[in-house]
Design an enzyme around this catalytic site. Structure first.
Site, PDB file in Angstrom:
ATOM      1  N   ASN A 180       0.863  -1.182   0.000  1.00 36.17           N
ATOM      2  CA  ASN A 180       0.000   0.000   0.000  1.00 36.17           C
ATOM      3  C   ASN A 180       0.901   1.235   0.000  1.00 36.17           C
ATOM      4  OD1 ASN A 180      -1.808   2.048   0.529  1.00 36.17           O
ATOM      5  ND2 ASN A 180      -2.195   1.444   2.659  1.00 36.17           N
ATOM      6  N   LYS A 206       0.031   4.219  -0.184  1.00 29.92           N
ATOM      7  CA  LYS A 206      -0.636   5.376   0.428  1.00 29.92           C
ATOM      8  C   LYS A 206      -0.477   6.602  -0.481  1.00 29.92           C
ATOM      9  CE  LYS A 206       0.524   3.441   4.890  1.00 29.92           C
ATOM     10  NZ  LYS A 206       0.326   3.569   6.307  1.00 29.92           N
ATOM     11  N   HIS A 265      -9.396   1.186   5.191  1.00 30.56           N
ATOM     12  CA  HIS A 265      -8.090   1.380   5.844  1.00 30.56           C
ATOM     13  C   HIS A 265      -8.277   2.345   7.015  1.00 30.56           C
ATOM     14  CE1 HIS A 265      -3.938   2.522   6.551  1.00 30.56           C
ATOM     15  NE2 HIS A 265      -3.582   1.453   5.850  1.00 30.56           N
ATOM     16  N   GLU A 284      -6.621   4.718   8.017  1.00 35.08           N
ATOM     17  CA  GLU A 284      -6.382   6.128   7.698  1.00 35.08           C
ATOM     18  C   GLU A 284      -7.611   6.744   7.033  1.00 35.08           C
ATOM     19  OE1 GLU A 284      -2.676   5.485   5.650  1.00 35.08           O
ATOM     20  OE2 GLU A 284      -1.741   4.936   7.552  1.00 35.08           O
ATOM     21  N   GLU A 342      -5.109  -4.938  10.815  1.00 32.89           N
ATOM     22  CA  GLU A 342      -4.079  -3.925  10.986  1.00 32.89           C
ATOM     23  C   GLU A 342      -4.328  -3.153  12.277  1.00 32.89           C
ATOM     24  OE1 GLU A 342      -2.253  -2.811   6.980  1.00 32.89           O
ATOM     25  OE2 GLU A 342      -3.998  -1.537   7.219  1.00 32.89           O
ATOM     26  N   GLY A 382       2.779   2.163  10.646  1.00 29.06           N
ATOM     27  CA  GLY A 382       3.759   3.229  10.460  1.00 29.06           C
ATOM     28  C   GLY A 382       4.531   3.602  11.712  1.00 29.06           C
ATOM     29  N   SER A 413       3.639  -2.234  10.194  1.00 25.75           N
ATOM     30  CA  SER A 413       5.094  -2.269  10.368  1.00 25.75           C
ATOM     31  C   SER A 413       5.730  -3.596   9.971  1.00 25.75           C
ATOM     32  CB  SER A 413       5.470  -1.892  11.810  1.00 25.75           C
ATOM     33  OG  SER A 413       5.060  -0.574  12.093  1.00 25.75           O
TER      34      SER A 413
END
Ligand code: PEP
Length: 253
Positions: free
Chosen positions: A13, A15, A100, A102, A170, A176, A215
């Protein structure tokens, strides 16, 4: 619960990263995959929408699959700035990430919106990669499995099967940050996801891939990918450079 082996998926991904020059990384991945020993794993890159068609073009005819990072639930219409699942398909992608964390955080996407996006992906003939995961606070409060089950119940449409859906677990606090849950914690959550899938979708739920994300890097990929019911990885930062991403792919083979 053991069954026929599941072909792992390693999905990158990107992003909101990558200008046209980044296609060189995807090209390097594409060109290396054939030498890695067949297609024991499916390998996918999900670039920003601006690069989707170009990346699909360069991946065409190769083992590299291409996915989008989001789609709208409608097939067309007055939704400025959005992209329909049908457009994603038309650009040459075979999958789309939905829900996701985010997107859930930045755009207020609730489970019911994620569910309608997953349905749109199915309608368009795409595989929906449905993301779920708890926040740090939820984990510390002992709510991880409750949250994950609630997200699955709210985010998954009824027609889930191994060809049209992938779950990506996730933990938000692992994305991250360089942090990962313990292997025991990953196994516990993936087992709970598998149990939910089988309970709701029967035999079909047994074959749905469950990815771990958060990660994943070359140094920890092999250990994570060897865990029970971890059928691949959704990789953010570790997918931006071909060298790192390919090291993660190798760990899955
Ligand atoms: C992700 O974006 O889905 C992700 C897992 O990011 P990272 O690998 O950078 O934690």
């Amino acid at each position: 619960m053991t069954n026929a082996p599941i072909r792992p998926l390693i999905a990158g991904n990107w992003k909101m990263n990558g200008l046209a020059a980044a296609l060189a990384e995807a090209t390097a991945v594409r060109d290396t995959l054939p030498s890695l020993g067949g297609n024991a794993a499916e390998v996918m890159i999900c670039p920003p929408a601006t690069l989707l068609a170009q990346l699909a073009g360069l991946a065409k005819g190769s083992p590299l699959a291409v996915g989008a990072q989001d789609c709208h639930w409608a097939a067309a219409g007055a939704h400025t700035g959005d992209i329909a699942a049908e457009m994603v398909k038309d650009a040459g992608a075979s999958a789309v990430i939905v829900g996701h964390s985010e997107r859930r955080a930045d755009h207020g996407e609730l489970d019911r919106i994620v569910r309608s996006k997953a349905s749109a992906a199915h309608r368009a003939g795409l595989t929906a990669i449905v993301c779920i995961g708890e926040t740090r606070g939820e984990r510390e409060a002992g709510l991880t499995l409750t949250v994950v089950r609630r997200q699955l119940a709210g985010s998954l449409p009824d027609a889930v099967d191994p060809t049209n859906s992938v779950i990506a677990y996730e933990p938000v606090w692992a994305i991250g940050t360089g942090l990962t849950p313990s292997t025991d914690d990953v196994v516990e959550v993936h087992a709970a996801i598998r149990a939910y899938l089988v309970e709701r979708f029967g035999a079909a739920g047994q074959g749905v891939r469950i990815l771990y994300g958060g990660s994943v890097k070359p140094a920890n990929a092999r250990e994570l990918l060897a865990l029970t019911d971890v059928n691949g990885a959704l990789v953010g930062g570790g997918s931006l450079r071909a060298e790192d991403f390919l090291a993660i792919v190798r760990a899955a083979l």
